[in-house]
Design a protein around this motif. Structure first.
Motif, PDB file in Angstrom:
ATOM      1  N   ASN A 111      15.594  15.158  -6.440  1.00 21.92           N
ATOM      2  CA  ASN A 111      16.418  14.668  -5.257  1.00 21.92           C
ATOM      3  C   ASN A 111      17.792  15.127  -5.668  1.00 21.92           C
ATOM      4  N   ARG A 162      11.771   2.781  -5.794  1.00 24.82           N
ATOM      5  CA  ARG A 162      10.449   2.674  -5.211  1.00 24.82           C
ATOM      6  C   ARG A 162       9.489   3.009  -6.163  1.00 24.82           C
ATOM      7  N   PHE A 163       9.675   4.156  -6.878  1.00 23.75           N
ATOM      8  CA  PHE A 163       8.377   4.516  -7.484  1.00 23.75           C
ATOM      9  C   PHE A 163       7.897   3.700  -8.706  1.00 23.75           C
ATOM     10  N   GLU A 202      14.878   6.121  -4.594  1.00 24.30           N
ATOM     11  CA  GLU A 202      13.708   6.722  -4.680  1.00 24.30           C
ATOM     12  C   GLU A 202      12.794   6.193  -6.256  1.00 24.30           C
ATOM     13  N   PHE A 206       3.299   9.784  -7.649  1.00 26.10           N
ATOM     14  CA  PHE A 206       2.604   8.425  -7.384  1.00 26.10           C
ATOM     15  C   PHE A 206       1.031   8.537  -6.865  1.00 26.10           C
ATOM     16  N   LYS A 207       1.170   9.463  -5.921  1.00 21.98           N
ATOM     17  CA  LYS A 207      -0.234   9.857  -5.183  1.00 21.98           C
ATOM     18  C   LYS A 207      -1.378  10.298  -6.077  1.00 21.98           C
ATOM     19  N   ASN A 219       6.142   0.707  -6.978  1.00 22.40           N
ATOM     20  CA  ASN A 219       4.613   1.067  -6.434  1.00 22.40           C
ATOM     21  C   ASN A 219       3.624   1.377  -7.516  1.00 22.40           C
ATOM     22  N   SER A 275       7.770  15.543  -6.104  1.00 21.10           N
ATOM     23  CA  SER A 275       8.660  14.187  -5.979  1.00 21.10           C
ATOM     24  C   SER A 275       7.927  13.052  -6.430  1.00 21.10           C
ATOM     25  N   ALA A 276       8.819  12.058  -6.206  1.00 23.06           N
ATOM     26  CA  ALA A 276       8.279  10.753  -6.996  1.00 23.06           C
ATOM     27  C   ALA A 276       6.973  10.439  -5.977  1.00 23.06           C
ATOM     28  N   SER A 277       6.976  10.595  -4.844  1.00 25.36           N
ATOM     29  CA  SER A 277       5.887  10.138  -3.906  1.00 25.36           C
ATOM     30  C   SER A 277       4.634  11.062  -4.304  1.00 25.36           C
ATOM     31  N   THR A 278       4.697  12.362  -4.673  1.00 30.24           N
ATOM     32  CA  THR A 278       3.762  13.292  -5.200  1.00 30.24           C
ATOM     33  C   THR A 278       3.203  12.650  -6.208  1.00 30.24           C
TER      34      THR A 278
END
Length: 245
Positions: free
Chosen positions: A154, A166-167, A163, A127-128, A170, A122-125
């Motif tokens: 997604n 947002r990516f 998303e 980015f982290k 960030n 995911s984009a969140s993964t």
């Protein structure tokens, strides 16, 4: 401040380099030069004290390293010096695993038949992972390849656009100068990334043997630039922009 790309003939076209701390999109079909561009950009940054991170979401990082090592860029030495880092977030599942899993899962159950390790990141993964490297290794330059691996994680198109925006926001907040590689051919329609990115460079494969590869600076916020195609070749140290053809 500008982040020189190290691409011979390109920095002169964009006023000395990419405005620092922003996010740029490289768009083009396979084999058009995007990965080489991204690696040259990271390696050149080391001469300015900028540590670089290459995030690969599909291709094996070892293959990228082997391919780039054919150029005179001293990639192996820079990796040993901990100036260039790779984060391999691509799929690791071997063939046969999914078939075996389906045999033991009851089709009538509410269990998700797809294991976590088989899902696209995911984009969140992503980015982290980038944020962790930035914190630990003081990363200043980032390349993410390919963006489509995040986009396809997604299935809801509206959520996908939100998303992705947002990516990018960030990534901008991290303060790194980031290149996002999109492996789609020249887009039929403009995506949300094209609006959100601070710059867009298109890569064109030649239509015939007597034509050159070329790149095209479609967008570069705050920087006067040509929009015509600029021919380039692969030289001893990677991409060399030859100019308008």
């Amino acid at each position: 401040m500008k982040a020189e790309t190290g691409i011979e003939g390109l920095d002169e076209l964009i006023g000395g380099g990419l405005p620092q701390g922003r996010v740029y999109l490289l768009n083009g079909s396979p084999g058009s030069g995007k990965t080489t561009f991204g690696m040259q950009y990271l390696i050149h940054g080391v001469s300015f004290g900028d540590a670089g991170l290459y995030v690969t979401l599909m291709q094996n990082s070892e293959h990228i390293i082997a391919d780039i090592s054919t150029y005179s860029l001293n990639l192996s030495a820079l990796m040993k010096m901990k100036k260039i880092f790779f984060a391999d977030l691509g799929p690791e599942m071997e063939y046969g695993y999914m078939d075996e899993l389906k045999e033991v899962i009851n089709p009538e159950s509410n269990m998700n038949p797809y294991p976590v390790e088989g899902e696209p990141p995911s984009a969140s993964t992503v980015f982290k992972e980038i944020a962790a490297h930035v914190a630990v290794n003081d990363i200043k330059r980032v390349v993410v390849d390919p963006l489509s691996s995040i986009r396809f994680s997604n299935q809801d198109k509206c959520l996908e656009k939100m998303e992705m925006a947002r990516f990018l926001r960030n990534l901008q907040a991290l303060g790194c100068t980031t290149l996002l590689i999109d492996d789609q051919p020249i887009p039929v329609s403009v995506s949300s990334e094209h609006f959100a990115a601070d710059g867009v460079i298109l890569f064109h494969n030649p239509a015939s043997d007597d034509e050159d590869r070329s790149l095209q600076i479609i967008k570069m916020r705050g920087v006067p630039h040509p929009v015509s195609r600029q021919a380039f070749r692969f030289g001893e140290k990677g991409i060399e922009v030859l100019g308008r053809r």
